[in-house]
Write an enzyme that holds these catalytic residues in place. Sequence first.
Site, short mmCIF file in Angstrom:
data_model
loop_
_atom_site.label_atom_id
_atom_site.label_comp_id
_atom_site.label_asym_id
_atom_site.label_seq_id
_atom_site.Cartn_x
_atom_site.Cartn_y
_atom_site.Cartn_z
N GLU A 36 0.87 -1.16 0.00
CA GLU A 36 0.00 0.00 0.00
C GLU A 36 0.92 1.22 0.00
O GLU A 36 1.80 1.32 0.85
CB GLU A 36 -0.86 -0.02 1.27
CG GLU A 36 -1.89 1.06 1.27
CD GLU A 36 -2.76 1.05 2.52
OE1 GLU A 36 -2.66 0.08 3.32
OE2 GLU A 36 -3.51 2.01 2.69
N ARG A 262 4.69 -12.77 10.00
CA ARG A 262 5.38 -11.50 9.80
C ARG A 262 6.77 -11.56 10.38
O ARG A 262 7.02 -12.31 11.33
CB ARG A 262 4.67 -10.39 10.59
CG ARG A 262 3.44 -9.85 10.02
CD ARG A 262 2.87 -8.81 10.98
NE ARG A 262 3.35 -7.47 10.64
CZ ARG A 262 2.79 -6.72 9.70
NH1 ARG A 262 1.77 -7.16 9.02
NH2 ARG A 262 3.24 -5.52 9.44
N LYS A 272 4.40 0.91 9.23
CA LYS A 272 4.55 2.16 8.49
C LYS A 272 3.94 3.34 9.22
O LYS A 272 4.47 4.44 9.21
CB LYS A 272 3.90 2.02 7.10
CG LYS A 272 4.78 1.32 6.11
CD LYS A 272 4.09 1.22 4.76
CE LYS A 272 2.98 0.21 4.81
NZ LYS A 272 2.33 -0.03 3.53
P1 ATP Z 1 2.57 -1.93 7.86
O1 ATP Z 1 1.96 -2.51 9.09
O2 ATP Z 1 4.00 -1.63 8.01
O3 ATP Z 1 1.79 -0.77 7.29
P2 ATP Z 1 1.30 -3.52 5.90
O4 ATP Z 1 1.13 -4.98 5.98
O5 ATP Z 1 0.09 -2.68 6.08
O6 ATP Z 1 2.49 -3.13 6.83
P3 ATP Z 1 1.55 -3.37 3.08
O7 ATP Z 1 2.06 -2.25 2.25
O8 ATP Z 1 0.13 -3.73 3.00
O9 ATP Z 1 1.96 -3.05 4.56
O10 ATP Z 1 2.47 -4.65 2.85
C1 ATP Z 1 2.76 -5.21 1.60
C2 ATP Z 1 3.07 -6.66 1.80
O11 ATP Z 1 4.16 -6.81 2.70
C3 ATP Z 1 1.89 -7.39 2.39
O12 ATP Z 1 1.70 -8.60 1.69
C4 ATP Z 1 2.29 -7.64 3.81
O13 ATP Z 1 1.73 -8.82 4.30
C5 ATP Z 1 3.81 -7.72 3.73
N1 ATP Z 1 4.41 -7.31 4.99
C6 ATP Z 1 4.25 -6.15 5.65
N2 ATP Z 1 4.91 -6.15 6.82
C7 ATP Z 1 5.54 -7.34 6.90
C8 ATP Z 1 6.38 -7.97 7.87
N3 ATP Z 1 6.72 -7.34 9.00
N4 ATP Z 1 6.84 -9.21 7.61
C9 ATP Z 1 6.52 -9.84 6.47
N5 ATP Z 1 5.74 -9.31 5.52
C10 ATP Z 1 5.23 -8.09 5.72
MG MG Z 2 -1.63 -3.30 4.52
#
Ligand code: ATP
Ligand code: MG
Length: 561
Positions: A36, A262, A272
């Site tokens: 995102e 994760r 983020k």
């Molecule tokens: P954040 O909590 O940092 O905003 P998010 O999951 O909302 O993380 P996205 O941009 O949606 O962020 O993530 C893109 C991809 O990266 C998704 O498939 C998510 O599952 C994966 N991802 C995000 N954080 C992690 C993590 N700590 N470990 C493994 N994969 C991750």
């Molecule tokens: Mg997300």
Amino acid sequence: MSAEESKAGHFIAAIIDEDRREGKHGGNVVTRFPPEPNGYLHIGHAKSICLNFGIAESYNGECTLRFDDTNPAKESQEYIDAIKEDVSWLGYEWAGPVRYASDYFERLYEYAIELIEQGKAYVCSLPATEAAEYRGSLTRPGRNSPYRDRTVAENLDLFKRMRAGEFAEGKHALRARIDMAAPNMNLRDPILYRIRYQTHHQTGDNWCIYPMYDFTHPLSDAAEGVTHSLCTLEFEDHRPLYDWVLDNVTPPCRPRQIEFARLNLNYTITSKRKLLRLVDEGYVDGWNDPRMPTISGLRRRGVTPAAIRDFCEMVGINKVGGIVDMGMLEHAIRDDLNQHAPRAMCVMDPIKVVLVNYPEGDSQQLTLPVHPQDPEQGTREVTWSRELYIDREDFAEVPPGKWKRLAPNSAVRLRGGYVMTCVDVIKNAKGDVVELHCEYDPETLGVNPTGYKPKGVLHWVAADTAVDVEVRLYDRMFNSENPDGDKNVDFIEHLNPESLRILTGCKAEPSLVQPRADMAYQFEREGYFFYDKEATETQGLPVFNRTVTLRDSWSKISQKN
Ligand code: ATP
Ligand code: MG
């Protein structure tokens, strides 16, 4: 995960192997990385990137890069550009053009119509507060919305008018018609579309209704021919909805969602939203501050893509979450840099040495290898002359036991140079040591002296050719191993006030007058340091960031030889 298991592959590879044996998708494998664009990528994302692109590589398949851009209020082009740069920098190439979930808005709208026509979606006009009450809780089933039995014609009419901009935000929402008593709350008639008068970075003002993630994601996957949609464990409870969406329309492909744990790192925040707070509230110097666990921060710190990929490999892929030790990331960084980093000498806290038996005005060039184990990296020249600098820490007037450095009347070797013996200690009026007088032994270049034994080997630079540099030492950003662990304490409270220490007045060897910007150096006996172009421009002299110490600083081992 043991080396044996990692060779055999993780549980996701086993699932894909099985799907291929059964001939699903003609044996093809397509994955996607779906960030995102609401912030910069961090080390947690690297795990997902390495997994998705890694799977595609190992099955000769494809991995797309898709921006999951259904929430325009928090998204921006800056984030899109940064994310593309980071994925490329990590060494991965996405298949075809960059995709956006918003590319599919028109198609998604048609799927929504398809659901309405089947009586599987309806326009609900409950205000948000009431909708929450109707939804029930984990222990209490929900109740049907009074709008649940609107006719197909009425729903179609209202939904089209929602799109046309006839209603205010919050007035109506499109909901799936599933089961208000489902134990899984995600199936209690989840919202598919809501009204938002928000300009979108890709679609401008074309839309005032935006689809929700749970509706968008499976259908975007299907549109791209994704075979295996890999996501983190928090989406496990959403999988029944992912499947429901695909099962109730006619998608071009039937992807399968698989969840993995994760990545969490101790002493680190990987969210983020929270990293954005550090940037917005000025606790760090932007998203690429070298203390940040962002890909861009790690890059500015001198971490290589190879080290990040190795680290992700070491962490492995599994179903059970846990907190990985920061020492493991540092180990991967050190391992990679040790093999490749050019060597240089830099004295952080200089004290002058005068070689009293070396002729004044004289000097000579010494040739040292750039990398001791890699002759292909060539050689570098350092000057030897009467006045040198060594580190203040490498001299002790009254040496403790087992002292291996310089002391009065004892000898040390200068790395790549000669052996010298301290013959006099010069002090100022306050009694501080300000200069050391030494005698060098002209017979000891590259050979050991006869008759006496130098204690250790020190790094040094010649005073007249030394380059003034600034060095920035970074420590863990948080004092707490789990800064996010206590919901009653703001994670900001755990910031380490000493996470950045700036050393000015450092003296570096002349090869650093125009430093390489593509690879960290090993400053001998001090650690790995990366040239910071951005900071150099503002400071007007070369600035180096310490990437990592030479040894594990997390387990309190002395950093010096
Ligand atoms: P954040 O909590 O940092 O905003 P998010 O999951 O909302 O993380 P996205 O941009 O949606 O962020 O993530 C893109 C991809 O990266 C998704 O498939 C998510 O599952 C994966 N991802 C995000 N954080 C992690 C993590 N700590 N470990 C493994 N994969 C991750
Ligand atoms: Mg997300």
